[in-house]
Design an enzyme around this catalytic site. Structure first.
Site, PDB file in Angstrom:
ATOM      1  N   HIS A 106       0.864  -1.078  -0.082  1.00 20.98           N
ATOM      2  CA  HIS A 106      -0.050  -0.147   0.019  1.00 20.98           C
ATOM      3  C   HIS A 106       1.138   1.250  -0.074  1.00 20.98           C
ATOM      4  CE1 HIS A 106      -3.687  -2.134   0.419  1.00 20.98           C
ATOM      5  NE2 HIS A 106      -3.425  -2.642   1.463  1.00 20.98           N
ATOM      6  N   ASP A 152      -2.537 -10.213  -2.858  1.00 14.47           N
ATOM      7  CA  ASP A 152      -3.201  -9.945  -1.598  1.00 14.47           C
ATOM      8  C   ASP A 152      -4.607  -9.526  -1.983  1.00 14.47           C
ATOM      9  OD1 ASP A 152      -2.126  -8.480   1.489  1.00 14.47           O
ATOM     10  OD2 ASP A 152      -3.767  -7.554   0.496  1.00 14.47           O
ATOM     11  N   HIS A 167      -6.328  -6.950  -0.932  1.00 19.05           N
ATOM     12  CA  HIS A 167      -6.401  -5.432  -1.033  1.00 19.05           C
ATOM     13  C   HIS A 167      -5.459  -5.191  -2.377  1.00 19.05           C
ATOM     14  CE1 HIS A 167      -7.001  -6.125   3.245  1.00 19.05           C
ATOM     15  NE2 HIS A 167      -8.064  -5.471   3.098  1.00 19.05           N
ATOM     16  N   ASP A 176      -4.766 -12.799   3.106  1.00 18.87           N
ATOM     17  CA  ASP A 176      -5.913 -12.303   3.455  1.00 18.87           C
ATOM     18  C   ASP A 176      -7.124 -12.507   2.659  1.00 18.87           C
ATOM     19  OD1 ASP A 176      -4.854 -10.639   1.899  1.00 18.87           O
ATOM     20  OD2 ASP A 176      -4.803  -8.669   3.388  1.00 18.87           O
TER      21      ASP A 176
END
Ligand code: Q9C
Ligand code: ZN
Length: 348
Positions: free
Chosen positions: A163, A199, A201, A289
Site C-alpha cells: 500500500h 493480497d 487488497h 488475507d
C-alpha cells in the site's frame, strides 16, 4: 526456497489503530510473521539468510526522497513536540483532500504527517523506520540472489509494503518491499519485470510507483474498491499513463460472489498478461488475507487452495521473488503462506 528473514521486524509493533471511531489493538502484529516463520521451519527444506545492508540510493529511486527523510526523522520529531509522546504511536488527523493544497509542504509535523499518509490505521512508532528499512534490505537481498541465478526467494518481513506509494504510507505499509524488489531486478539487468499482487487488497502503492513506467507491469487481483479498502484506487479502467500506458492491470472481484474458481481464473488472466508483456522476472506481493478465516477480509479461499496458487504461479516459469504482505488470521497464516511456497516449488 531461499528465505531472507527480516530479524528486525519486531521493532515495529503498533499499539492501536482507529476503527469505526475508536481505538482497537493493531491487526498487523509481530506474531503474524512468527507464525509463518514457525511453519516454514517446521516443514524444513528452506535455506535461511539475513538481509545485506539497506540501499538508500535504490530506495530513493522507488520513493520520493522527501518522503524518506520524513519517515526516517518522524519519531524524533514526534517526541521533540512533547517527550510524553513516546508513550503514544503516531497517527494523522488532517489530510489534504481535493479542495485543499498539496503543493506546499507544511512546516508543522502534523501537516506533513497528513500529506504523506492516507489512513488512520497505520501507526508509526520508535522502531518503524528501522524495521521497514530492514524489510527493504530483505527484498533487495532476495532480488539480488534471484538475479544471480536462484529460482525463487521469499522476503519474510513486516510491516508489509504494497500500500506504500511513492510518497505515501497507509494500510499498515511504509516502504514498498515489492516495488523495491522489482527495481532491484531491473537494475540487475531484467529488461521487463512483472508484479503480480495476490493480497486481498489492491496494491495501490505499487501501482502508484510504476504507473508511468513501461518497464514494470503491475497486476493486482483484489476485493472490488467499491466495497473494499483502499476504496480510492484499484478500478479496472486504471491502465497506466504515458510510457506506462497498458502496463497496469486491475482485476477487481466482488468478495460476495468470489470463491476459489473465480479467483483462480483471475490469476490465470493476470499470468497471461504477464506472458504477453514478456516479463523476464516476477515479484509476487503475497498476502493471504484472501483466506476464508481472515478477520478483516477474505475471498473464501481454503488452506489447500494455496498449494494450487503456488503451482499456478510457478507455471509462468519466471525467476520469482515473494514478499510477505497481508493475512490476519494468525491460526491459518503459517500454513497458507507455506502452502503457496510449497506449491510453487512442486510446480517448477
Ligand atoms: N482504519 C494489508 O493487507 N484497514 N493491509 C482499515 C483504517 C486497512 C490491509 C484501516 C487494511 C489494510 C497489507
Ligand atoms: Zn491485504
Amino acid at each position: 526456497m531461499l528465505i531472507v528473514l527480516n530479524g528486525r521486524h519486531c521493532l515495529h509493533a503498533g499499539r492501536q489503530e482507529m476503527y469505526r471511531g475508536h481505538m482497537i489493538p493493531c491487526v498487523e502484529k509481530p506474531s503474524r510473521l512468527e507464525f509463518v516463520e514457525a511453519e516454514l521451519r517446521l516443514r524444513g527444506g528452506s535455506e535461511w539468510m539475513d538481509p545485506d545492508e539497506a540501499d538508500l540510493d535504490l530506495l530513493g529511486r522507488v520513493h520520493d526522497p522527501r518522503y524518506l527523510d520524513f519517515l526516517a526523522g518522524a519519531w524524533a520529531e514526534w517526541i521533540a513536540l512533547d517527550p510524553k509522546n513516546a508513550e503514544t504511536d503516531i497517527l494523522p488527523s488532517a489530510w489534504p483532500m481535493p479542495g485543499l493544497r498539496h503543493d506546499v509542504v507544511p512546516l508543522a509535523f502534523a501537516g506533513r504527517l497528513g500529506l504523506f499518509c492516507f489512513d488512520s490505521g497505520s501507526p508509526m512508532m520508535s522502531g518503524t523506520w528501522d524495521a521497514a528499512l530492514a524489510g527493504t534490505a530483505s527484498a533487495i537481498t532476495a532480488a539480488r540472489r534471484v538475479a544471480a541465478g536462484r529460482t525463487a526467494a521469499f522476503a519474510l518481513t513486516r510491516p508489509p509494503g504494497h500500500h506504500a506509494g511513492r510518497a505515501l504510507f497507509g494500510g499498515y505499509c511504509f516502504l514498498n518491499n515489492a516495488a523495491v524488489a522489482a527495481q532491484t531486478l531491473r537494475e540487475a539487468g531484467a529488461a521487463r519485470v512483472a508484479v503480480l499482487d495476490v493480497d486481498f487488497h489492491h496494491g495501490n502503492g505499487t501501482q502508484d510507483i510504476f504507473y508511468r513506467r513501461g518497464d514494470v507491469l503491475t497486476v493486482s487481483i483484489h476485493g472490488h474498491p467499491l466495497t473494499e479498502y483502499p476504496f480510492y484506487l484499484g478500478y479496472a479502467d486504471e491502465r497506466g499513463e504515458g510510457a506506462g500506458e497498458g502496463c497496469n492491470l486491475n482485476l477487481p472481484l466482488s468478495p460476495k460472489v468470489s470463491r476459489f474458481a473465480e479467483w483462480h481464473a483471475a490469476l490465470e488472466e493476470g499470468l497471461s498478461a504477464i506472458a504477453r508483456f514478456g516479463a523476464e522476472a516476477l515479484v509476487v506481493p503475497l498476502g493471504v488475507d484472501t483466506y476464508k478465516g481472515d478477520p478483516i477480509a477474505g475471498f473464501g479461499l481454503e488452506s489447500e487452495d494455496y498449494l494450487k496458487v503456488g503451482e499456478t504461479i510457478a507455471g509462468a516459469r519466471l525467476p520469482s521473488i515473494f514478499t510477505f504482505e497481508g493475512g490476519y488470521a494468525v491460526e491459518g497464516i503459517g500454513v497458507n503462506v507455506a502452502n503457496v511456497l510449497d506449491g510453487f516449488e512442486a510446480g517448477r
